[in-house]
Design a protein around this motif. Structure first.
Motif, PDB file in Angstrom:
ATOM      1  N   PHE A   4       4.192  -1.825  -6.986  1.00  0.00           N
ATOM      2  CA  PHE A   4       4.235  -1.677  -8.432  1.00  0.00           C
ATOM      3  C   PHE A   4       4.198  -0.193  -8.782  1.00  0.00           C
ATOM      4  CE2 PHE A   4       2.197  -5.851  -7.870  1.00  0.00           C
ATOM      5  CZ  PHE A   4       2.975  -6.638  -8.707  1.00  0.00           C
ATOM      6  N   VAL A   5       5.152   0.255  -9.577  1.00  0.00           N
ATOM      7  CA  VAL A   5       5.175   1.641 -10.030  1.00  0.00           C
ATOM      8  C   VAL A   5       5.449   1.688 -11.532  1.00  0.00           C
ATOM      9  CG1 VAL A   5       5.873   2.652  -7.815  1.00  0.00           C
ATOM     10  CG2 VAL A   5       7.628   1.914  -9.425  1.00  0.00           C
ATOM     11  N   ASN A   8       0.866  -1.179   0.000  1.00  0.00           N
ATOM     12  CA  ASN A   8       0.000   0.000   0.000  1.00  0.00           C
ATOM     13  C   ASN A   8       0.905   1.232   0.000  1.00  0.00           C
ATOM     14  OD1 ASN A   8      -2.108   1.799   0.231  1.00  0.00           O
ATOM     15  ND2 ASN A   8      -2.284   1.542   2.446  1.00  0.00           N
ATOM     16  N   VAL A   9       1.203   1.729  -1.186  1.00  0.00           N
ATOM     17  CA  VAL A   9       2.087   2.888  -1.333  1.00  0.00           C
ATOM     18  C   VAL A   9       1.262   4.154  -1.143  1.00  0.00           C
ATOM     19  CG1 VAL A   9       3.695   4.103  -2.850  1.00  0.00           C
ATOM     20  CG2 VAL A   9       3.513   1.600  -2.966  1.00  0.00           C
ATOM     21  N   GLU A  10       1.578   4.896  -0.113  1.00  0.00           N
ATOM     22  CA  GLU A  10       0.860   6.144   0.152  1.00  0.00           C
ATOM     23  C   GLU A  10       1.615   7.291  -0.511  1.00  0.00           C
ATOM     24  OE1 GLU A  10      -0.101   6.719   4.257  1.00  0.00           O
ATOM     25  OE2 GLU A  10      -0.698   4.621   4.496  1.00  0.00           O
ATOM     26  N   VAL A  11       0.889   8.044  -1.314  1.00  0.00           N
ATOM     27  CA  VAL A  11       1.475   9.165  -2.042  1.00  0.00           C
ATOM     28  C   VAL A  11       0.755  10.436  -1.621  1.00  0.00           C
ATOM     29  CG1 VAL A  11       1.965  10.100  -4.338  1.00  0.00           C
ATOM     30  CG2 VAL A  11       1.976   7.621  -3.976  1.00  0.00           C
ATOM     31  N   ASP A  12       1.531  11.445  -1.261  1.00  0.00           N
ATOM     32  CA  ASP A  12       0.948  12.688  -0.767  1.00  0.00           C
ATOM     33  C   ASP A  12       0.636  13.708  -1.855  1.00  0.00           C
ATOM     34  OD1 ASP A  12       1.096  11.771   1.866  1.00  0.00           O
ATOM     35  OD2 ASP A  12       3.123  12.548   2.131  1.00  0.00           O
ATOM     36  N   SER A  13       1.239  13.581  -3.023  1.00  0.00           N
ATOM     37  CA  SER A  13       1.053  14.600  -4.055  1.00  0.00           C
ATOM     38  C   SER A  13      -0.332  14.494  -4.695  1.00  0.00           C
ATOM     39  CB  SER A  13       2.131  14.480  -5.128  1.00  0.00           C
ATOM     40  OG  SER A  13       1.971  13.274  -5.846  1.00  0.00           O
TER      41      SER A  13
END
Length: 158
Positions: free
Chosen positions: A77-78, A9-14
């Protein structure tokens, strides 16, 4: 031992979902760029690969974790914002391991084809396994004892 594997669970702030990956330890990027080679963007976003890709990656991770004695690992996954060219010279990561997320491996889904995914996942899982018993300094990057361990694991896989 049956390892627990999953999708991180990749948390991204942008607001646009884009974040920067660190490449400071890899001076080859600027060298290849000066030569005119397409180099991987350091701007990425979370990828949502198709289910066959995700299932293949998770199966490879589970197998590698079982063989390496790793009880838990996830795959982040990116995709790079600027995708790799379909043809021509290119330089970049297909996968990665960083000590700031010690139970994650990173897969660059728009750089790692399904046919090569098993090898990429196994290689990064070996870096993760190495890091479990070594310092962060010993485990960083794709060089030194961590890389030697990952390459030996690949070789032994046949």
């Amino acid at each position: 031992m049956e390892p627990r594997v999953g999708v991180a669970n990749v948390e991204v702030d942008s607001a646009d979902g884009i974040f920067t990956i660190g490449r400071e330890a890899f001076p080859q990027f600027s060298w290849f760029a000066r030569l005119g080679v397409h180099v991987q963007s350091d701007q990425v976003r979370v990828s949502k690969p198709d289910s066959a890709y995700v299932e293949a990656a998770l199966a490879a991770l589970e197998e590698a974790c079982r063989l390496l004695g790793v009880p838990e690992a996830d795959i982040a996954f990116v995709d790079t914002v600027i995708p790799p060219p379909a043809q021509g010279l290119r330089y970049g990561f297909k996968g990665s391991f960083t000590t700031d997320h010690p139970t994650w491996i990173w897969i660059f889904a728009n750089w790692a084809a399904l046919a090569e995914l098993r090898g990429v996942v196994r290689h990064e899982a070996a870096h993760l396994a190495f890091a479990r018993t070594h310092s962060a300094e010993e485990s960083e990057g794709h060089s030194g004892p961590s890389e030697d361990f990952a390459q030996a694991f690949e070789r032994d896989a046949g």
